[in-house]
Design a protein around this motif. Structure first.
Motif, mmCIF file in Angstrom:
data_model
loop_
_atom_site.group_PDB
_atom_site.id
_atom_site.type_symbol
_atom_site.label_atom_id
_atom_site.label_comp_id
_atom_site.label_asym_id
_atom_site.label_seq_id
_atom_site.Cartn_x
_atom_site.Cartn_y
_atom_site.Cartn_z
ATOM 1 N N GLN A 17 0.805 -1.224 0.000
ATOM 2 C CA GLN A 17 0.000 0.000 0.000
ATOM 3 C C GLN A 17 0.842 1.281 0.000
ATOM 4 O OE1 GLN A 17 -3.422 -0.117 -0.390
ATOM 5 N NE2 GLN A 17 -3.088 2.023 -0.876
ATOM 6 N N PRO A 18 1.919 1.369 0.805
ATOM 7 C CA PRO A 18 2.726 2.600 0.758
ATOM 8 C C PRO A 18 3.301 2.882 -0.631
ATOM 9 C CG PRO A 18 3.250 1.352 2.728
ATOM 10 C CD PRO A 18 2.359 0.472 1.877
ATOM 11 N N ASP A 19 3.751 1.864 -1.342
ATOM 12 C CA ASP A 19 4.259 2.073 -2.694
ATOM 13 C C ASP A 19 3.138 2.436 -3.672
ATOM 14 O OD1 ASP A 19 7.013 1.947 -2.528
ATOM 15 O OD2 ASP A 19 7.075 -0.217 -2.770
ATOM 16 N N ALA A 20 1.976 1.859 -3.484
ATOM 17 C CA ALA A 20 0.844 2.215 -4.339
ATOM 18 C C ALA A 20 0.465 3.680 -4.132
ATOM 19 C CB ALA A 20 -0.350 1.310 -4.046
ATOM 20 N N ASP A 21 0.447 4.131 -2.885
ATOM 21 C CA ASP A 21 0.150 5.535 -2.589
ATOM 22 C C ASP A 21 1.225 6.452 -3.164
ATOM 23 O OD1 ASP A 21 -2.109 4.696 -1.217
ATOM 24 O OD2 ASP A 21 -1.165 4.843 0.755
ATOM 25 N N ALA A 22 2.496 6.051 -3.036
ATOM 26 C CA ALA A 22 3.601 6.846 -3.566
ATOM 27 C C ALA A 22 3.516 6.926 -5.092
ATOM 28 C CB ALA A 22 4.940 6.259 -3.132
ATOM 29 N N LEU A 23 3.194 5.824 -5.744
ATOM 30 C CA LEU A 23 3.072 5.822 -7.199
ATOM 31 C C LEU A 23 1.950 6.757 -7.644
ATOM 32 C CD1 LEU A 23 3.956 4.805 -9.947
ATOM 33 C CD2 LEU A 23 2.457 2.831 -9.615
ATOM 34 N N TYR A 74 8.830 2.954 -5.020
ATOM 35 C CA TYR A 74 8.185 4.224 -5.332
ATOM 36 C C TYR A 74 8.195 5.146 -4.115
ATOM 37 C CZ TYR A 74 6.639 1.943 -9.578
ATOM 38 O OH TYR A 74 6.614 1.288 -10.788
ATOM 39 N N THR A 75 8.131 4.577 -2.934
ATOM 40 C CA THR A 75 8.193 5.376 -1.712
ATOM 41 C C THR A 75 9.543 6.068 -1.598
ATOM 42 O OG1 THR A 75 6.654 3.841 -0.639
ATOM 43 C CG2 THR A 75 7.911 5.299 0.800
ATOM 44 N N GLU A 76 10.623 5.361 -1.897
ATOM 45 C CA GLU A 76 11.958 5.960 -1.854
ATOM 46 C C GLU A 76 12.107 7.064 -2.898
ATOM 47 O OE1 GLU A 76 15.152 2.663 -0.602
ATOM 48 O OE2 GLU A 76 13.855 2.039 -2.268
ATOM 49 N N ILE A 77 11.576 6.836 -4.072
ATOM 50 C CA ILE A 77 11.644 7.844 -5.130
ATOM 51 C C ILE A 77 10.857 9.085 -4.717
ATOM 52 C CG2 ILE A 77 11.029 8.376 -7.520
ATOM 53 C CD1 ILE A 77 11.474 5.336 -8.089
ATOM 54 N N LEU A 78 9.669 8.881 -4.201
ATOM 55 C CA LEU A 78 8.851 10.012 -3.745
ATOM 56 C C LEU A 78 9.579 10.789 -2.653
ATOM 57 C CD1 LEU A 78 6.211 11.636 -3.729
ATOM 58 C CD2 LEU A 78 5.317 9.970 -2.089
ATOM 59 N N ASN A 79 10.151 10.088 -1.697
ATOM 60 C CA ASN A 79 10.857 10.768 -0.611
ATOM 61 C C ASN A 79 12.049 11.570 -1.123
ATOM 62 O OD1 ASN A 79 9.086 9.797 1.313
ATOM 63 N ND2 ASN A 79 10.355 8.043 1.815
ATOM 64 N N GLN A 82 10.588 14.772 -2.953
ATOM 65 C CA GLN A 82 9.425 15.375 -2.298
ATOM 66 C C GLN A 82 9.332 16.884 -2.534
ATOM 67 O OE1 GLN A 82 6.929 13.497 -0.713
ATOM 68 N NE2 GLN A 82 5.939 15.429 -1.119
ATOM 69 N N GLY A 83 10.471 17.569 -2.562
ATOM 70 C CA GLY A 83 10.451 19.020 -2.800
ATOM 71 C C GLY A 83 9.837 19.356 -4.151
ATOM 72 N N TRP A 84 10.264 18.662 -5.182
ATOM 73 C CA TRP A 84 9.726 18.894 -6.517
ATOM 74 C C TRP A 84 8.255 18.522 -6.593
ATOM 75 C CZ3 TRP A 84 10.178 21.518 -10.717
ATOM 76 C CH2 TRP A 84 9.508 21.132 -11.860
ATOM 77 N N ILE A 85 7.891 17.401 -6.043
ATOM 78 C CA ILE A 85 6.500 16.948 -6.079
ATOM 79 C C ILE A 85 5.595 17.959 -5.383
ATOM 80 C CG2 ILE A 85 4.896 15.123 -5.329
ATOM 81 C CD1 ILE A 85 6.786 14.317 -7.652
ATOM 82 N N SER A 86 6.022 18.462 -4.239
ATOM 83 C CA SER A 86 5.231 19.469 -3.513
ATOM 84 C C SER A 86 5.077 20.745 -4.330
ATOM 85 C CB SER A 86 5.882 19.791 -2.173
ATOM 86 O OG SER A 86 5.885 18.675 -1.339
#
Length: 99
Positions: A17-23, A74-79, A82-86
């Motif tokens: 689930q955490p990777d699905a949310d991150a994706l 995907y969680t590691e990539i998101l983390n 995170q600055g860019w995504i935000s």
């Protein structure tokens, strides 16, 4: 070993689930809708690709290279982005609200 598919499915869902949310977050908020941020995005991606090719041990691949061809979760990539995504998320929300 148990053949309990219901338990196996539940455990798989809990673990993934955490990777699905991150994706989902990466999918919805990696690409900017505004022209100004789009130019920054293209520059960032080009710079990341170029620097990674020259110095693979010092510079990570671009965001899209990581998402499409990586052993990172995907969680590691998101983390790590995170600055860019935000920044993109905030910009896209403003862009869509102005329509």
């Amino acid at each position: 070993m148990s053949d309990n598919w219901a338990d196996a499915t539940e455990q798989f869902t809990i673990r993934r689930q955490p990777d699905a949310d991150a994706l989902m977050e990466l999918s919805n908020n990696s690409f900017p809708l505004s022209r100004g941020l789009l130019i920054e995005f293209l520059l960032r991606e080009s710079f990341a690709k170029f620097m990674h090719k020259l110095f693979p041990n010092r510079f990570s691949p671009s965001l899209f290279e990581l998402v499409f061809d990586s052993t990172l979760s995907y969680t590691e990539i998101l983390n790590s982005h995170q600055g860019w995504i935000s920044k993109v998320k905030k910009s896209n929300e403003k862009f869509l609200a102005a329509l």
